[in-house]
Design an enzyme around this catalytic site. Structure first.
Site, mmCIF file in Angstrom:
data_model
loop_
_atom_site.group_PDB
_atom_site.id
_atom_site.type_symbol
_atom_site.label_atom_id
_atom_site.label_comp_id
_atom_site.label_asym_id
_atom_site.label_seq_id
_atom_site.Cartn_x
_atom_site.Cartn_y
_atom_site.Cartn_z
ATOM 1 N N ALA A 1 39.958 50.307 42.168
ATOM 2 C CA ALA A 1 40.861 50.513 43.306
ATOM 3 C C ALA A 1 42.201 49.814 43.063
ATOM 4 O O ALA A 1 42.746 49.889 41.962
ATOM 5 C CB ALA A 1 40.190 50.056 44.594
ATOM 6 N N CYS A 2 42.709 49.130 44.063
ATOM 7 C CA CYS A 2 44.048 48.540 43.956
ATOM 8 C C CYS A 2 44.109 47.380 42.965
ATOM 9 O O CYS A 2 45.199 46.946 42.596
ATOM 10 C CB CYS A 2 44.534 48.083 45.327
ATOM 11 S SG CYS A 2 44.860 49.442 46.470
ATOM 12 N N SER A 3 42.974 46.870 42.542
ATOM 13 C CA SER A 3 42.940 45.791 41.546
ATOM 14 C C SER A 3 42.825 46.323 40.124
ATOM 15 O O SER A 3 42.637 45.546 39.178
ATOM 16 C CB SER A 3 41.768 44.846 41.834
ATOM 17 O OG SER A 3 41.918 44.201 43.069
ATOM 18 N N ALA A 4 42.950 47.614 39.933
ATOM 19 C CA ALA A 4 42.668 48.219 38.633
ATOM 20 C C ALA A 4 43.598 47.729 37.526
ATOM 21 O O ALA A 4 43.183 47.670 36.364
ATOM 22 C CB ALA A 4 42.732 49.745 38.734
ATOM 23 N N SER B 1 43.101 53.814 40.989
ATOM 24 C CA SER B 1 42.243 54.103 42.142
ATOM 25 C C SER B 1 41.831 55.562 42.208
ATOM 26 O O SER B 1 40.764 55.898 42.724
ATOM 27 C CB SER B 1 42.972 53.769 43.449
ATOM 28 O OG SER B 1 43.145 52.402 43.611
#
Length: 370
Positions: A154-157, A125
């Protein structure tokens, strides 16, 4: 042969901040802010800031403590951000330094050397700089040939990074080093009651390779989804200095937590359920769900929606956010790293991350023991 995650690594800094320490700092800041702005608050020009409590933080999130790059600056009510010193261009950046440490651990656990790796991906992120890519800095420090790049979902990276690693191997790569370094304290607004407790700093790394002779988690299916939303946003960027009306001090992480909870939980549950149905796997046949470590209540609800309330045993969703807080993309990898040995040969697991974008990534894996 299948493509497997064969090794993971974890690094966290030494500095720890407890909820109690964080609240003491926030409340001191709030008291002084409200005192300094008493007249404007009384006239309605400004809104009074609110303090907090350790009990509120734990109840709202499940977080008890977090690791941070530097704590004295964060806990100083007159600063409320890490106290760091700029490094020269001849020194490793902080992000690259942490990435190298986590990578070496992952490489050792996977039994590979720098000569075995073709691709390095830093997926996170919070990137320390625009260019040159920090991933290339990590690549060079480790002595890896091939290519490297940074990416941000972001947090799904991490799950999106696994997809890129999978595709790179399908295209002819031998092995990929995926790194997730999150120095989140640099963008956290420690003045805000709603945000100051959320994040922690950490680095993780994973080795992804094609093999049928090594123990690992074989990637059975990957499902990615994005949908634009302003409910989680960070407006800090290079154009801020050119924008005459930019509020740089407030251009950091912000979210509408209630909307995120309401909208994201059913979306994530629907994606996981569809993925399992597609692969003819009953939800109750999944040994572990390694979910994004943002909020304990979110993960509890998602689990109930997927497996049913009667089957929602707490150990199905390992929780590490009580110790680490929300480490953005790295949370799912920490959970896997800490609990991989709880999954037996032939059993399934799901890595699922979700966050700003909105973005959701679900990776179905199957444990193979050599």
């Amino acid at each position: 042969m299948g493509i497997r995650i064969t090794g993971t690594g974890l690094y966290h800094p030494e500095d720890i901040i407890t909820n109690e320490e964080l609240v003491e700092s926030l409340n001191a800041y709030v008291e002084q802010y409200n005192l300094d702005n008493a007249d404007k608050i009384a006239s309605g020009e400004l809104e009074a800031r609110r303090g907090s409590s350790a009990e509120f933080i734990e109840k709202a999130s499940g977080v008890k403590r977090r690791y941070v790059v530097e704590k004295t600056g964060i806990l100083d009510p007159k600063r409320l951000r890490p106290l760091l010193h700029e490094r020269s261009n001849d020194e490793l950046s902080i992000q690259a330094e942490w990435g190298v440490i986590a990578a070496k651990q992952a490489m050792e656990n996977a039994g590979v050397t720098a000569e075995d790796i073709d691709v390095v991906i830093l997926s996170c992120s919070n990137l320390q700089r625009a260019y040159p890519a920090v991933a290339i800095e990590i690549q060079t420090a480790l002595g890896i040939q091939g290519y490297a790049y940074d990416m941000n979902v972001a947090c799904s990276a991490a799950t999106f990074g696994i997809k890129q690693a999978y595709d790179a191997i399908k295209a002819g790569g031998r092995r990929v080093l995926l790194v997730n370094v999150e120095i989140t304290s640099g963008h956290t607004d420690y003045r805000s009651r709603d945000c100051h407790f959320i994040f922690g700093d950490v680095a993780t790394a994973s080795i992804i390779e094609e093999t049928d002779s090594k123990t690992g988690f074989e990637i059975e299916d990957i499902n990615l989804f994005t949908q634009f939303s302003n409910n989680i946003r960070n407006n800090f960027g290079f154009l801020n200095l050119s924008e005459v009306d930019a509020d740089i001090e407030n251009n950091r992480f912000a979210q509408d937590g209630r909307k995120v909870f309401k909208e994201v939980c059913p979306l994530v549950a629907k994606m996981i359920t569809a993925q399992l149905e597609k692969n003819n796997i009953a939800p109750t046949d999944v040994k572990r769900f390694w979910l994004h470590q943002a909020n304990a209540s979110m993960n509890e609800l998602i689990l109930k929606l997927v497996v049913g309330k009667e089957n929602a045993q707490p150990d199905l969703v390992p929780i590490i956010l009580d110790e680490f807080a929300n480490t953005s993309s790295a949370g799912v990898i920490i959970a896997l790293h800490r609990t991989a040995d709880q999954v037996n040969d032939g059993e399934y697991g799901v890595l699922c991350s979700f966050g700003a974008g909105y973005s959701v990534g679900a990776v179905l894996v199957k444990k193979h023991v050599a």
